[in-house]
Scaffold this active site. Structure first.
Site, PDB file in Angstrom:
ATOM      1  CB  ILE A   1      -6.850  12.119   5.600  1.00 34.01           C
ATOM      2  CG1 ILE A   1      -8.085  11.228   5.857  1.00 34.01           C
ATOM      3  CG2 ILE A   1      -5.621  11.292   5.274  1.00 34.01           C
ATOM      4  CD1 ILE A   1      -7.974  10.344   7.081  1.00 34.01           C
ATOM      5  CE  LYS A   2      -1.128  16.703  10.663  1.00 33.39           C
ATOM      6  NZ  LYS A   2      -0.440  16.916  11.970  1.00 33.39           N
ATOM      7  CB  VAL A   3      -1.906  14.950   2.657  1.00 33.63           C
ATOM      8  CG1 VAL A   3      -1.019  14.837   1.438  1.00 33.63           C
ATOM      9  CG2 VAL A   3      -3.035  13.931   2.601  1.00 33.63           C
TER      10      VAL A   3
END
Length: 951
Positions: A137-139
């Protein structure tokens, strides 16, 4: 192979790209097998291109739309499906590398970049929906993002921390990862399957630094300084990455991390992102060859990957010449390049760019969703129009009319070369939905700044196309809670001006001056008036209370620059005023109302898709409506009568202006009839074409209206029914009717983009004002009759037809009304304040005229109608009969810088139009009231109604 050679130096190759074609074509499998691909990254920009710039998702979006899914739900469905499929394809890599590679990244909503709690919720939701151990999951690497990343890692979510630029950014990402592992270890949870990368952007740094160096080179005076500055170009990005890698080595060999390694904690690898070369002067593999080293990932866009495969060289470089990297930063600082400021700037730009891309992606999905919902919401019950409709359907299909429309082929409307040039400069409205989509971020920032600066009221000063679309949106959609009170002033009537002024706190009011030409007398005089009032109220910078919407280089544009207006929105010059609803003229006011601009534009863009050249004529809702309009007019049904509920009634005024000004010329035209009370079939002649706009869940009387419409259909009247899914659907209707009007113009053989007779009334007004300045009075024809304070003046055309000057009021009015013939229409033109009581009384008179004479009726308030139906009155068929109603103003206001007042200006406009009607051979009566009050108007209407009863 160079790509696979990178493995021996400890670097993994990932692919910075995602599309359905990549998955379905077997391309991803081939990259894994042939190039040793180890993973895939996506971002909002990549996904926006995949969805919006292809048709691969259109069918699925249409199906999901018809199932009632929202744009957000559709986005989640299609994106989760693609990311999950990519993860399944890469799972063999994940297993073969024991979880070292084989990952696919999906970003949380960029709109949550500064919301830690929201990022955590979104991240966990996506993680659970994907339900695969080889996704990340890209943050975003913001303060909130770092906090969210720590919490997500503690919950066992693989995280790709993105939009990192500086070494400080990188360290914050690394510490978020380590602290997240520590939190997890404290809860005695497994660390062995947690993976993370820190995505450090590369090429964007050189782009920003090189621009700074260019400025310094331009300012440098000696050749040696210029040479040194030039030598620093293209060095900052790789130097920065080397320093980041050094810090990576220090952090992940520190005692702090060594304590976690017995618990099977993995290192968080630096991932080099944005590695496509943007400057063509540099090597196209620069940001790959210079960044090779152990425990790193390089995610390559397609072009960079292909270039490295072709001619890249794999060798360990990331730890080479660290002293040189430090020297680059020292020399940049010495030269005056503020690297901390540049790091801040490029990060803000990257976060904003991804937010904009995500908004564009969602708008694209919603556009395709709404295009699907628009299908089948249009039907024609044609009485006797069949052959004519069939003829033009076939003719337009064979001639390629639709493709020609979108290609802006001016010969669709004229064979004359000079006319074609004029037409070619009026077709920009076809692109305005896309232009506004690109300007959504600017519009949002503008509206937010207005609120932030404490404005509580907004007043739009405009006429015709500059004001009618905003009025429609205000009436149909309403001003949203928390936004400034919105008022519109499109009248020079002094009572109307004074009423607006009394209703607003001047110091907290923003005035929007809207004029395509920049020379329109009404908004310009209104702007001068309110600027003077602001100055009188002690506002030191009145320009900060003014916004201009106009074309490039107009007098208004220059004035706004000189007087330092708060903002200036320059509209494309190739968009005519009445075709400007989905341009800055419509969208700036809509933004100030707090409306859902994305939703409006999605409907407009959805209509554009359906009206595009890939659809047949019968499935093209705009062209099909235009063929009905044009065909009906050619067969004598030239009174296009709109049937709406109260909420959509203002939309009819916008349609009225669009059709009347576009088609009413060269002795032909379509007469739009808006706001006329719906009557029984026997109240109508054989010249009507009815268009029913039905809003889903519209109002309690909608079903009663259905019954009346059905009786009209049964009586043989042609009826077009258009069903709106929701109020925001007016966005689609703006474009549908613009396309329909352009199409009808082609059928009628006229140029629907000019207004040759509008200038006539303007010139007449100017002449009268000039005479007023010289003589201090307006020249006004002596009335032929007076009664009870009312004055009646017939124009020359009427006098010729009724046999000279009348002596009896009742007989004269009966003779005047006797001139109305089947196929005519009656226009009530009132230079009065648009007060509800006055308008209601005029509507009663309309109904009486319609019922008694079985003719169409229109109602326009002056001077507004001069910019609406005025062109049709003088340039269309000579089948109109007009009653011009004027009154002495009860109050008057001076116009700063002008030798005349608003009251004089309004009367000059009325007298000028009355003279113009006479000059073009139209039948007209002027009824002059002693005052603009309900009692005087009631007496005037009563005279006409009495003459009808005795006719």
């Amino acid at each position: 192979m160079a790509l696979t050679d990178l493995r021996q130096y400890g670097q993994s190759v990932w692919y910075d790209f995602m599309s359905r074609h990549l998955l379905a074509s077997g391309e991803l499998l081939r990259l894994i097998a042939d190039d040793g691909l180890g993973g895939v990254t996506s971002n909002p920009t990549i996904l926006e291109a995949a969805v919006n710039k292809s048709t691969a998702y259109d069918g699925e979006i249409a199906i999901l739309a018809r199932r009632g899914m929202s744009a957000d739900e559709i986005y989640t469905r299609i994106v989760i499906a693609d990311i999950a499929e990519a993860a399944d394809i890469l799972h063999s890599v994940y297993e073969a590398t024991d979880g070292g590679d084989g990952y696919v990244s999906l970003e949380v909503s960029p709109q949550l970049a500064h919301d830690a709690d929201g990022t955590v919720r979104d991240g966990i939701t996506l993680w659970k929906l994907l339900n695969r151990d080889n996704v990340m999951i890209k943050v975003p690497g913001t303060d909130a993002g770092f906090k969210a990343a720590r919490r997500l890692i503690a919950e066992g979510v693989n995280v790709n921390i993105t939009t990192l630029f500086s070494p400080a950014d990188y360290e914050a990402a690394a510490r978020a990862y380590i602290e997240g592992l520590q939190d997890r270890a404290a809860r005695v949870l497994d660390l062995g399957k947690i993976a993370s990368v820190a995505s450090v952007f590369v090429s964007r740094i050189d782009t920003a630094v090189d621009k700074a160096l260019d400025r310094l080179v331009a300012a440098a005076r000696d050749a040696e300084t210029k040479r040194k500055l030039e030598a620093l170009k293209g060095k900052a990005a790789t130097a920065n990455a080397k320093l980041v890698y050094q810090r990576f080595q220090q952090l992940f060999t520190s005692p702090e991390f060594q304590k976690l390694e017995p618990l099977h904690a993995r290192r968080q690898r630096p991932l080099w992102a944005s590695t496509g070369t943007k400057n063509p002067k540099y090597s196209d593999v620069l940001y790959i060859e210079e960044l090779v080293g152990p425990d790193t990932v390089n995610t390559m866009p397609p072009g960079a990957l292909a270039a490295f495969r072709d001619h890249g060289q794999a060798r360990p470089t990331i730890t080479r010449d660290l002293d040189g990297a430090r020297r680059v930063f020292a020399e940049l600082a010495q030269a005056g390049v503020d690297m901390p400021a540049i790091f801040t700037q490029v990060k803000m730009e990257a976060v904003a760019a991804f937010e904009d891309s995500f908004a564009a992606l969602m708008l694209g999905i919603d556009t395709k969703r709404k295009a699907a919902l628009l299908k089948g919401r249009y039907e024609i019950a044609g009485a006797g129009l069949g052959k004519e409709l069939d003829r033009f359907n076939v003719e337009f299909q064979l001639s390629g009319f639709v493709s020609g429309l979108w290609a802006k082929r001016a010969e669709l409307w004229s064979d004359d070369a000079t006319e074609q040039k004029r037409i070619a400069n009026r077709l920009g409205w076809l692109e305005s939905p896309e232009l506004m989509a690109r300007n959504l971020p600017r519009l949002a920032r503008f509206a937010a700044s207005v609120r932030a600066d404490g404005f509580t009221h907004v007043v739009l000063l405009g006429m015709g196309g500059s004001s009618l679309a905003p009025e429609v949106m205000r009436a149909v959609l309403g001003v949203q809670t928390g936004m400034p009170v919105f008022a519109m002033l499109d009248s020079t009537d002094p009572a109307a001006v004074a009423s607006v002024e009394r209703a607003i706190p001047l110091k907290e009011t923003l005035f929007v001056v809207a004029s395509k030409s920049g020379t329109t007398i009404e908004p310009n005089t209104l702007a001068a008036y309110f600027k003077g009032r602001l100055e009188a109220a002690g506002v030191a910078q009145p320009g900060r209370h003014l916004v201009a919407i106009t074309d490039e280089g107009t007098a208004l544009h220059e004035l706004a620059q000189h007087e330092r207006y708060r903002d200036i929105f320059v509209n494309p010059a190739d968009i005519g005023g009445r075709y400007s609803a989905v341009s800055f003229f419509g969208m700036v006011p809509a933004a100030l109302m707090g409306l859902d601009l994305g939703g409006l534009l999605a409907w407009a863009r959805g209509m554009a898709l359906l009206c595009g050249p890939t659809n047949t004529i019968g499935q093209n809702p705009g062209v099909a409506l235009g063929i009905v309009m044009g065909s009906a007019a050619r067969m004598g049904r030239d009174k296009l009568t709109l049937i709406t509920g109260p909420r959509l009634r203002p939309f009819g005024l916008w349609v009225e202006q669009l059709i009347a000004e576009s088609t009413g010329k060269n002795g032909t035209g379509i007469v739009p009839v808006a706001g006329e009370t719906l009557g029984p079939p026997e109240a109508y002649g054989e010249d009507r074409l009815f268009v029913r706009l039905r809003l889903h869940g519209g109002d309690p009387e909608e079903h009663e209206r259905d019954g009346k419409v059905e009786r009209l259909r049964a009586a043989g009247h042609p009826i077009v029914t258009i069903r709106l899914v929701e109020p925001l659907g007016i966005g689609a209707e703006f474009l549908r009717w613009e396309i329909a009007t352009a199409t009808a113009g082609a059928i009628l053989g006229i140029n629907p983009f000019d207004e040759p007779n509008v200038q006539q009334a303007k010139d007449a007004t100017k002449a009268l004002l000039k005479q007023y300045v010289a003589e201090k009075r307006l020249p006004s024809p002596a009335p032929h009759l007076t009664v009870d304070g009312l004055s009646l003046t017939f124009n020359r055309v009427v006098l010729d037809k009724i046999g000279g000057s009348p002596r009896d009021v009742a007989a004269a009015l009966r003779a005047f009304l006797d001139l109305i013939q089947p196929g005519d229409y009656v226009g009530l033109l009132a230079y009065l304040p648009a007060h509800p009581a006055l308008e209601a009384r005029l509507e009663r008179l309309r109904t009486a005229l319609r019922n008694a004479k079985r003719v169409a009726t229109t109602l326009g308030f002056g001077p507004r109608y001069l910019h609406s139906t005025g062109q049709l009155h003088k340039g269309g068929s000579n089948n109109g009969q007009f009653v011009v109603i004027t009154a002495l103003p009860t109050e008057d206001l001076a116009i700063p810088g002008e030798p005349f007042s608003f009251g004089v200006l309004e009367m000059a406009q009325a007298l000028g139009d009355f003279a113009s009607l006479d000059a073009t051979g139209r039948r007209a009566l002027r009824l002059h009231l002693p005052a603009a009050d309900p009692a005087a108007l009631d007496r005037a209407c009563g005279l006409l109604e009495g003459a009808l009863r005795h006719n």
